[in-house]
Design an enzyme around this catalytic site. Sequence first.
Site, short mmCIF file in Angstrom:
data_model
loop_
_atom_site.label_atom_id
_atom_site.label_comp_id
_atom_site.label_asym_id
_atom_site.label_seq_id
_atom_site.Cartn_x
_atom_site.Cartn_y
_atom_site.Cartn_z
CE1 TYR A 93 1.72 2.01 14.28
CE2 TYR A 93 1.24 2.90 16.45
CZ TYR A 93 0.92 2.05 15.40
OH TYR A 93 -0.21 1.26 15.48
CB ALA A 152 4.36 11.46 12.99
CB ILE A 206 -5.07 -5.05 19.65
CG1 ILE A 206 -5.87 -3.71 19.76
CG2 ILE A 206 -5.96 -6.21 19.21
CD1 ILE A 206 -7.00 -3.69 20.75
CB VAL A 255 -1.01 0.05 1.18
CG1 VAL A 255 -2.04 -1.07 1.08
CG2 VAL A 255 -0.31 0.06 2.53
CE LYS A 263 -1.31 3.26 12.78
NZ LYS A 263 -2.18 2.58 11.81
#
Length: 241
Positions: free
Chosen positions: A149, A151, A182, A58, A153
């Site tokens: 990470y 930044a 999680i 992606v 998100k």
Amino acid sequence: MAVVTGASRGIGRAIALRLASSGAFVVVNYNGSKERAEEVKQKIEAAGGAAAIYQCDVSDYEKCETFIQDVIQEYGKIDILVNNAGVTRDGLLMKMSEEAFDQVVDTNLKGTFHTIRFVSRYMVKQRSGRIINLSSVVGVSGNAGQANYAASKAGVIGLTKAAARELAPRGITVNAIAPGFIETDMTSVLSEKVREASVAQIPLGSFGKPEQVAFAAAFLASEEAGYITGQVLHVDGGMVM
Ligand code: NAP
């Protein structure tokens, strides 16, 4: 018809299974884990559902364009897009390489932009659609050792809100989910010490399960959630309020 990115493992896998159990045909996207993606497809089919697997990194703009074009050509439409693919490359800011920063932002944030960019044109024509982006509690609160990470998100939240405003007049909703800790491969690397310290910050007292995030995604993807857009739904055991 649903596309779930990074659905070979963890939260994406649980979302793919959940959407399929509600009757959606699911395109299980993966990057490297072909066998795991195939296993998700087989599990969906064994339960009476339907799915296809599709490899696409992606973070690659052009490959995402081809991916979405191919899906539309093959299946005619996309009703639900879940941008779940994500990576971490943790480290202290002062020691973080440009490459580590770019890889995380390119996958988590730009990857989300890429698929929205190409899927939204079809959803606009349909005048309907559901887009759900995986952010994180650290995109809201920040986290030492995760500048790249956090930044990425936080960026996902801004992107979600801008897209929600742009696409609302065409009947398309765009929301984010901010999970806390999680139980997946992503958190399995944490040391026992870090795990204990993390659990201590969670009012509900434990890590969450992928299925609990999948339930939130299925809710936001449902017909009944049609009046909810531009929101960030926390699934974090009360960690960030
Ligand atoms: P995970 O178990 O590490 O799985 C990551 C998934 O993303 C895999 O299916 C992987 O596919 C895919 N992926 C990674 N890079 C990709 C790329 N360039 N193109 C396409 N797919 C790619 O992660 P997870 O814990 O389920 O996390 C899922 C999402 O939730 C992520 O966005 C993550 O940031 C977010 N989140 C997770 C937590 C948590 O505690 N676990 C908390 C907050 C937010 P391959 O294996 O095929 O490469």
